[in-house]
Design a protein around this motif. Structure first.
Motif, PDB file in Angstrom:
ATOM      1  N   LEU A 241       0.760  -1.340   0.048  1.00  0.00           N
ATOM      2  CA  LEU A 241       0.021   0.202  -0.022  1.00  0.00           C
ATOM      3  C   LEU A 241       1.034   1.288  -0.142  1.00  0.00           C
ATOM      4  O   LEU A 241       0.515   2.390  -0.510  1.00  0.00           O
ATOM      5  CB  LEU A 241      -1.004  -0.103   1.231  1.00  0.00           C
ATOM      6  CG  LEU A 241      -2.227  -1.227   1.106  1.00  0.00           C
ATOM      7  CD1 LEU A 241      -2.849  -1.150   2.592  1.00  0.00           C
ATOM      8  CD2 LEU A 241      -2.990  -1.159  -0.059  1.00  0.00           C
ATOM      9  N   ALA A 242       2.010   1.186   0.685  1.00  0.00           N
ATOM     10  CA  ALA A 242       2.954   2.408   0.761  1.00  0.00           C
ATOM     11  C   ALA A 242       3.429   2.725  -0.530  1.00  0.00           C
ATOM     12  O   ALA A 242       3.641   3.907  -0.804  1.00  0.00           O
ATOM     13  CB  ALA A 242       3.924   1.983   1.709  1.00  0.00           C
ATOM     14  N   VAL A 243       3.833   1.522  -1.316  1.00  0.00           N
ATOM     15  CA  VAL A 243       4.613   1.916  -2.581  1.00  0.00           C
ATOM     16  C   VAL A 243       3.353   2.426  -3.675  1.00  0.00           C
ATOM     17  O   VAL A 243       3.727   3.590  -4.294  1.00  0.00           O
ATOM     18  CB  VAL A 243       5.092   0.695  -3.363  1.00  0.00           C
ATOM     19  CG1 VAL A 243       5.391   0.958  -4.730  1.00  0.00           C
ATOM     20  CG2 VAL A 243       6.026   0.139  -2.406  1.00  0.00           C
ATOM     21  N   ALA A 244       2.242   1.760  -3.685  1.00  0.00           N
ATOM     22  CA  ALA A 244       1.124   2.170  -4.342  1.00  0.00           C
ATOM     23  C   ALA A 244       0.874   3.692  -3.955  1.00  0.00           C
ATOM     24  O   ALA A 244       0.478   4.703  -4.893  1.00  0.00           O
ATOM     25  CB  ALA A 244      -0.049   1.283  -4.331  1.00  0.00           C
ATOM     26  N   ASP A 245       0.600   4.009  -2.757  1.00  0.00           N
ATOM     27  CA  ASP A 245       0.164   5.395  -2.272  1.00  0.00           C
ATOM     28  C   ASP A 245       1.250   6.424  -2.627  1.00  0.00           C
ATOM     29  O   ASP A 245       0.959   7.334  -3.106  1.00  0.00           O
ATOM     30  CB  ASP A 245       0.084   5.378  -0.807  1.00  0.00           C
ATOM     31  CG  ASP A 245      -0.577   6.499  -0.265  1.00  0.00           C
ATOM     32  OD1 ASP A 245      -1.665   6.854  -0.885  1.00  0.00           O
ATOM     33  OD2 ASP A 245      -0.135   6.822   0.866  1.00  0.00           O
ATOM     34  N   ASP A 278       9.749  -0.251   0.912  1.00  0.00           N
ATOM     35  CA  ASP A 278      10.409  -1.743   0.682  1.00  0.00           C
ATOM     36  C   ASP A 278      11.210  -1.722  -0.561  1.00  0.00           C
ATOM     37  O   ASP A 278      10.730  -1.703  -1.595  1.00  0.00           O
ATOM     38  CB  ASP A 278       9.491  -2.865   0.902  1.00  0.00           C
ATOM     39  CG  ASP A 278      10.210  -4.043   1.084  1.00  0.00           C
ATOM     40  OD1 ASP A 278      11.135  -4.452   0.187  1.00  0.00           O
ATOM     41  OD2 ASP A 278       9.544  -4.931   1.756  1.00  0.00           O
ATOM     42  N   PRO A 279      12.459  -1.779  -0.539  1.00  0.00           N
ATOM     43  CA  PRO A 279      13.331  -1.995  -1.753  1.00  0.00           C
ATOM     44  C   PRO A 279      12.757  -3.096  -2.803  1.00  0.00           C
ATOM     45  O   PRO A 279      12.863  -2.798  -3.874  1.00  0.00           O
ATOM     46  CB  PRO A 279      14.981  -2.030  -1.372  1.00  0.00           C
ATOM     47  CG  PRO A 279      14.668  -2.623   0.106  1.00  0.00           C
ATOM     48  CD  PRO A 279      13.520  -2.015   0.615  1.00  0.00           C
ATOM     49  N   LYS A 280      12.744  -4.066  -2.314  1.00  0.00           N
ATOM     50  CA  LYS A 280      12.178  -5.462  -3.071  1.00  0.00           C
ATOM     51  C   LYS A 280      10.842  -5.013  -3.922  1.00  0.00           C
ATOM     52  O   LYS A 280      10.718  -5.145  -4.689  1.00  0.00           O
ATOM     53  CB  LYS A 280      12.105  -6.449  -2.279  1.00  0.00           C
ATOM     54  CG  LYS A 280      13.386  -7.258  -1.690  1.00  0.00           C
ATOM     55  CD  LYS A 280      13.087  -8.400  -0.876  1.00  0.00           C
ATOM     56  CE  LYS A 280      14.298  -8.732  -0.215  1.00  0.00           C
ATOM     57  NZ  LYS A 280      14.083 -10.084   0.479  1.00  0.00           N
ATOM     58  N   LEU A 281       9.918  -4.783  -3.125  1.00  0.00           N
ATOM     59  CA  LEU A 281       8.508  -4.146  -3.702  1.00  0.00           C
ATOM     60  C   LEU A 281       9.056  -2.936  -4.706  1.00  0.00           C
ATOM     61  O   LEU A 281       8.006  -2.797  -5.910  1.00  0.00           O
ATOM     62  CB  LEU A 281       7.656  -3.610  -2.547  1.00  0.00           C
ATOM     63  CG  LEU A 281       7.016  -4.616  -1.647  1.00  0.00           C
ATOM     64  CD1 LEU A 281       6.099  -4.063  -0.694  1.00  0.00           C
ATOM     65  CD2 LEU A 281       6.589  -5.722  -2.516  1.00  0.00           C
ATOM     66  N   VAL A 282       9.645  -1.906  -4.459  1.00  0.00           N
ATOM     67  CA  VAL A 282      10.023  -0.849  -5.337  1.00  0.00           C
ATOM     68  C   VAL A 282      10.651  -1.477  -6.562  1.00  0.00           C
ATOM     69  O   VAL A 282      10.236  -1.155  -7.913  1.00  0.00           O
ATOM     70  CB  VAL A 282      11.054  -0.019  -4.836  1.00  0.00           C
ATOM     71  CG1 VAL A 282      11.513   0.983  -5.874  1.00  0.00           C
ATOM     72  CG2 VAL A 282      10.253   1.018  -3.705  1.00  0.00           C
ATOM     73  N   ASP A 283      11.508  -2.415  -6.492  1.00  0.00           N
ATOM     74  CA  ASP A 283      12.350  -3.233  -7.649  1.00  0.00           C
ATOM     75  C   ASP A 283      11.076  -3.982  -8.664  1.00  0.00           C
ATOM     76  O   ASP A 283      11.058  -3.730  -9.575  1.00  0.00           O
ATOM     77  CB  ASP A 283      13.390  -4.115  -7.349  1.00  0.00           C
ATOM     78  CG  ASP A 283      14.348  -3.598  -6.846  1.00  0.00           C
ATOM     79  OD1 ASP A 283      14.696  -2.288  -7.098  1.00  0.00           O
ATOM     80  OD2 ASP A 283      15.320  -4.240  -6.083  1.00  0.00           O
ATOM     81  N   ILE A 284      10.086  -4.595  -7.734  1.00  0.00           N
ATOM     82  CA  ILE A 284       9.089  -5.059  -8.552  1.00  0.00           C
ATOM     83  C   ILE A 284       8.170  -4.358  -9.181  1.00  0.00           C
ATOM     84  O   ILE A 284       7.694  -4.362 -10.262  1.00  0.00           O
ATOM     85  CB  ILE A 284       8.104  -6.016  -7.449  1.00  0.00           C
ATOM     86  CG1 ILE A 284       8.970  -7.023  -7.002  1.00  0.00           C
ATOM     87  CG2 ILE A 284       6.911  -6.377  -7.899  1.00  0.00           C
ATOM     88  CD1 ILE A 284       8.295  -8.005  -5.812  1.00  0.00           C
ATOM     89  N   PHE A 285       7.831  -3.137  -8.512  1.00  0.00           N
ATOM     90  CA  PHE A 285       6.880  -1.915  -9.298  1.00  0.00           C
ATOM     91  C   PHE A 285       7.549  -1.384 -10.300  1.00  0.00           C
ATOM     92  O   PHE A 285       7.209  -1.225 -11.598  1.00  0.00           O
ATOM     93  CB  PHE A 285       6.776  -1.073  -8.005  1.00  0.00           C
ATOM     94  CG  PHE A 285       5.776   0.071  -8.849  1.00  0.00           C
ATOM     95  CD1 PHE A 285       4.509  -0.232  -8.567  1.00  0.00           C
ATOM     96  CD2 PHE A 285       6.322   1.234  -9.332  1.00  0.00           C
ATOM     97  CE1 PHE A 285       3.443   0.883  -9.341  1.00  0.00           C
ATOM     98  CE2 PHE A 285       5.318   2.284  -9.625  1.00  0.00           C
ATOM     99  CZ  PHE A 285       4.060   2.110  -9.786  1.00  0.00           C
ATOM    100  N   CYS A 286       8.964  -1.152 -10.413  1.00  0.00           N
ATOM    101  CA  CYS A 286       9.672  -0.488 -11.223  1.00  0.00           C
ATOM    102  C   CYS A 286      10.027  -1.525 -12.551  1.00  0.00           C
ATOM    103  O   CYS A 286      10.143  -1.114 -13.545  1.00  0.00           O
ATOM    104  CB  CYS A 286      10.983  -0.205 -10.875  1.00  0.00           C
ATOM    105  SG  CYS A 286      10.971   1.362  -9.814  1.00  0.00           S
TER     106      CYS A 286
END
Length: 314
Positions: A241-245, A278-286
């Motif tokens: 949620l933090a990445v999406a928000d 979260d760096p892993k989630l950022v990598d996934i999103f990117c």
């Protein structure tokens, strides 16, 4: 052509086998729901889990009982026909229940999305933000590794992303829309919006997990968030949620600042990966194709047009 005793035995064997096969698939279906769908939205999760366990027990008893009858020397049409009918009716009941639950979820989601859309349609600083976060969160979920997907019920994630900012209804508009620097008191009030969401839904037991995720969606992985949770101590769904928000907030127009392009937003996410996000989630999103990310906003704009014009027909 005469119907012999051996033909009758074969028919009874086929009937019982059909019943065993049907109930075996019902068993697998129930087991799947226990493992992957035990955080039900409609009704109490513990009750749903208990119900599934009772169904599993019944199916196991039925399968073993049918196998004992199948291996016995005295097969009877009086036993085989009721067995296969029971299995068939039980399968129909499970299928009907699954269809009803999915239909209920979809209707509930449509109603809530409409209400949130109508609320945000009159706010230039929201204007579909929650719907955008919902789309982005589910997109991130789709790209999660399988082992991480197992820990999150996607239905719960849909609701949590939709209710992300519902707590802001309890914050004065003058503070929400303020363009200048917030005072310490105003900042403290803004930071209460996740708690207000918890207060709104605390009377609904099925929403406990959802509000738990919402409460911690402003935590930072370096421990400097609202509640000072750190790293993996923050629920995975809250980190999603933090990445999406964050991406939605910096790419949507605001009265107090301009929006960023996709490329600039990705750069911003990478800058705060490991400290805020979260760096892993950022990598996934990117790693998600730009077009899929852009389509999340296209969908929001199409829906918001209906809410802004007053045309709420689907």
């Amino acid at each position: 052509m005469t119907f012999t005793l051996s033909d009758s035995v074969v028919l009874n064997e086929y009937l019982i086998l059909a019943g065993i096969i049907l109930m075996f698939f019902d068993f697998l279906f129930s087991l799947y729901h226990i493992i992957f769908k035990n955080e039900a939205i409609h009704g109490d999760s513990k009750l749903t889990f208990s119900t599934n366990m009772i169904l599993l027990a019944f199916e196991v008893i039925f399968i073993f009982g049918s196998m004992l009858i199948f291996m016995s020397e005295s097969l009877s049409f009086i036993l085989s026909l009721p067995l296969v009918c029971t299995a068939f009716v039980f399968s129909l009941m499970l299928a009907w229940g699954w269809i009803q639950m999915n239909g209920m979820h979809r209707r509930s989601m449509e109603i809530l999305e409409t209400l949130v859309g109508v609320i945000e349609a009159g706010d230039e600083n929201l204007d579909g933000h929650s719907l955008h976060v919902q789309n982005l969160s589910m997109l991130i979920y789709d790209y999660l590794p399988y082992y991480e997907k197992r820990s999150i019920n996607p239905t719960n994630l849909e609701y949590a992303s939709l209710f992300l900012d519902i707590g802001k209804l309890g914050i004065p508009r003058s503070i929400i829309d303020k363009k200048g620097k917030l005072t310490p008191r105003e900042k403290k009030l803004i930071q209460r919006h996740p708690e207000i969401c918890v207060e709104i839904f605390q009377k609904i037991p099925a929403f406990t997990r959802i509000t738990y995720w919402v409460k911690y969606h402003h935590e930072r992985v370096d421990g400097s968030g609202y509640y000072h949770m750190k790293g993996d101590d923050i629920p995975l769904a809250s980190r999603i949620l933090a990445v999406a928000d964050t991406y939605s907030a910096i790419t949507m127009d605001r009265s107090y600042r301009p929006s960023l392009t996709y490329e600039n937003a990705i750069s911003e996410l990478r800058l705060v990966a490991g400290s805020q996000l979260d760096p892993k989630l950022v990598d996934i999103f990117c790693s998600i194709p730009k077009m899929k990310v852009a389509n999340c906003m296209v969908d929001v704009r199409n829906r918001m047009k209906k809410y802004q014009s007053g045309d709420f027909k689907w």
